[in-house]
Design a protein around this motif. Structure first.
Motif, PDB file in Angstrom:
ATOM      1  N   TYR A  33       4.941   3.539  -4.159  1.00  0.00           N
ATOM      2  CA  TYR A  33       3.644   2.945  -4.468  1.00  0.00           C
ATOM      3  C   TYR A  33       3.517   1.635  -3.707  1.00  0.00           C
ATOM      4  O   TYR A  33       4.491   0.897  -3.540  1.00  0.00           O
ATOM      5  N   PHE A  35       1.161  -1.959  -3.198  1.00  0.00           N
ATOM      6  CA  PHE A  35       0.286  -2.868  -3.941  1.00  0.00           C
ATOM      7  C   PHE A  35      -0.129  -4.033  -3.064  1.00  0.00           C
ATOM      8  O   PHE A  35       0.561  -4.404  -2.112  1.00  0.00           O
ATOM      9  N   TYR A  37      -1.291  -8.051  -4.166  1.00  0.00           N
ATOM     10  CA  TYR A  37      -1.530  -9.046  -5.197  1.00  0.00           C
ATOM     11  C   TYR A  37      -2.052 -10.307  -4.532  1.00  0.00           C
ATOM     12  O   TYR A  37      -1.694 -10.622  -3.395  1.00  0.00           O
ATOM     13  N   GLN A  39      -2.434 -14.517  -4.994  1.00  0.00           N
ATOM     14  CA  GLN A  39      -1.973 -15.703  -5.703  1.00  0.00           C
ATOM     15  C   GLN A  39      -2.826 -16.893  -5.258  1.00  0.00           C
ATOM     16  O   GLN A  39      -2.583 -17.504  -4.216  1.00  0.00           O
ATOM     17  N   GLY A  43      -1.934 -20.520  -8.975  1.00  0.00           N
ATOM     18  CA  GLY A  43      -0.565 -20.024  -9.121  1.00  0.00           C
ATOM     19  C   GLY A  43      -0.372 -18.684  -9.782  1.00  0.00           C
ATOM     20  O   GLY A  43       0.708 -18.112  -9.660  1.00  0.00           O
ATOM     21  N   GLU A  44      -1.362 -18.163 -10.473  1.00  0.00           N
ATOM     22  CA  GLU A  44      -1.128 -16.872 -11.130  1.00  0.00           C
ATOM     23  C   GLU A  44      -1.153 -15.739 -10.105  1.00  0.00           C
ATOM     24  O   GLU A  44      -1.684 -15.889  -9.015  1.00  0.00           O
ATOM     25  N   LEU A  45      -0.565 -14.631 -10.452  1.00  0.00           N
ATOM     26  CA  LEU A  45      -0.539 -13.458  -9.570  1.00  0.00           C
ATOM     27  C   LEU A  45      -1.520 -12.426 -10.110  1.00  0.00           C
ATOM     28  O   LEU A  45      -1.415 -11.994 -11.253  1.00  0.00           O
ATOM     29  N   PHE A  47      -3.339  -8.721  -9.711  1.00  0.00           N
ATOM     30  CA  PHE A  47      -3.269  -7.384  -9.136  1.00  0.00           C
ATOM     31  C   PHE A  47      -4.603  -7.060  -8.462  1.00  0.00           C
ATOM     32  O   PHE A  47      -5.677  -7.262  -9.044  1.00  0.00           O
ATOM     33  N   ARG A  50      -3.458  -0.604  -6.132  1.00  0.00           N
ATOM     34  CA  ARG A  50      -2.248   0.212  -6.047  1.00  0.00           C
ATOM     35  C   ARG A  50      -2.590   1.499  -5.334  1.00  0.00           C
ATOM     36  O   ARG A  50      -3.654   2.085  -5.547  1.00  0.00           O
ATOM     37  N   PHE A  91       0.086 -11.037  -1.318  1.00  0.00           N
ATOM     38  CA  PHE A  91       1.375 -10.347  -1.244  1.00  0.00           C
ATOM     39  C   PHE A  91       1.161  -8.840  -1.208  1.00  0.00           C
ATOM     40  O   PHE A  91       0.409  -8.286  -2.009  1.00  0.00           O
ATOM     41  N   SER A  95       6.908  -0.266  -4.341  1.00  0.00           N
ATOM     42  CA  SER A  95       7.607   0.067  -5.580  1.00  0.00           C
ATOM     43  C   SER A  95       8.171   1.481  -5.508  1.00  0.00           C
ATOM     44  O   SER A  95       7.465   2.414  -5.111  1.00  0.00           O
ATOM     45  N   THR A 105      10.367  -3.169  -7.531  1.00  0.00           N
ATOM     46  CA  THR A 105       9.286  -3.599  -6.655  1.00  0.00           C
ATOM     47  C   THR A 105       9.783  -4.696  -5.735  1.00  0.00           C
ATOM     48  O   THR A 105      10.373  -5.677  -6.192  1.00  0.00           O
ATOM     49  N   PHE A 107       8.542  -7.397  -2.867  1.00  0.00           N
ATOM     50  CA  PHE A 107       7.358  -8.077  -2.350  1.00  0.00           C
ATOM     51  C   PHE A 107       7.599  -8.538  -0.914  1.00  0.00           C
ATOM     52  O   PHE A 107       8.711  -8.934  -0.549  1.00  0.00           O
ATOM     53  N   ARG A 112      -0.549 -16.553   3.764  1.00  0.00           N
ATOM     54  CA  ARG A 112      -1.422 -17.594   3.218  1.00  0.00           C
ATOM     55  C   ARG A 112      -2.715 -17.588   4.003  1.00  0.00           C
ATOM     56  O   ARG A 112      -2.720 -17.769   5.227  1.00  0.00           O
TER      57      ARG A 112
END
Lengths: 117, 118
Positions: A33, A35, A37, A39, A43-45, A47, A50, A91, A95, A105, A107, A112
């Motif tokens: 799989y 993905f 993501y 950020q 700072g949070e990741l 989704f 997929r 990112f 997986s 998984t 990464f 950036r």
């Protein structure tokens, strides 16, 4: 062995430009799989998408689109008409089922993206 | 309603101390993870638990000990903290690990805990 390469460390564009983030992966498994993501600076990741290895259909979601090509082991991400709010680290991840039965998984190093007004 | 919550958000401590980071998810997921993100943003899995059982342990020093009292919680305890442990630690969860054809392995992340070891 698994590997995810995001060769672009940083990309800078001006608002409204289109930008493509590259992702190349390596795996020996036939079932896996992929993905993406996001950020943001907070700072949070988050989704984004997929894809499983049996589904090579490209996908479009608003200004986002993804191009999955097994022949080149790539899963690239394009943002159309970029906006300042798209500025973030993106990112790509791969997986597979690990030895213990769970998903492992990996990464990529992340790209950036700076979008300037 | 935070789906995956980590506490504390920031943790500043001295070398040699022992500290814990807590993680809770209210999504009903079976699988939980801990990741470490270093200063260069590189994100690496540390542990994975499924229904309170350890299924992935990625060559992490044994100073790091995860504890899962139930499937909604996965806490991370770190002994004898070192300077190199400074990083952002992310907790994540995903649904049933076996349901790969569904959304089984989409991971939902907490907001992260920034650990600074002085």
């Amino acid at each position: 062995a698994q590997k995810v390469t995001q060769a672009q460390t940083e990309i800078s564009v001006v608002e409204k430009e289109d930008v493509t983030l590259d992702c190349v992966y390596e795996t020996r498994d036939t079932t896996y799989y992929l993905f993406w993501y996001k950020q943001p600076p907070s700072g949070e990741l988050v989704f984004l998408i997929r894809r499983n290895s049996f589904d090579e259909q490209n996908e479009i979601s608003g200004r986002y689109s993804w191009n999955f090509q097994k022949s080149t082991s790539s899963f690239n991400f394009t943002i159309t008409a970029s906006q300042v709010v798209d500025s973030a680290v993106y990112f790509c991840a791969l997986s597979e089922v690990g030895l213990g039965g769970g998903f492992k998984t990996i990464f990529g190093a992340g790209t950036r993206l700076f979008v300037k007004a | 309603d935070t789906a995956v919550s980590q506490t504390p958000k920031y943790l500043v401590t001295q070398m040699g101390n022992d500290k814990s980071i807590k993680c809770e998810q209210n999504l009903g997921h079976d699988t939980m993870y801990w990741y470490k993100q270093d200063s260069k943003k590189f994100l690496k899995i540390m542990f994975s638990y499924n229904n309170k059982e350890l299924i992935i342990n990625e060559t992490v020093p044994n100073r790091f000990s995860p504890k899962s009292p139930d499937k909604a919680h996965l806490n991370l305890h770190i002994n004898s903290l070192e300077l190199g442990d400074s990083a952002v630690y992310f907790c994540a969860s995903s649904p049933n690990l076996a349901s790969g054809s569904g959304v089984g392995n989409i991971q939902y992340f907490g907001a992260g805990t920034r650990l600074s070891v002085l």
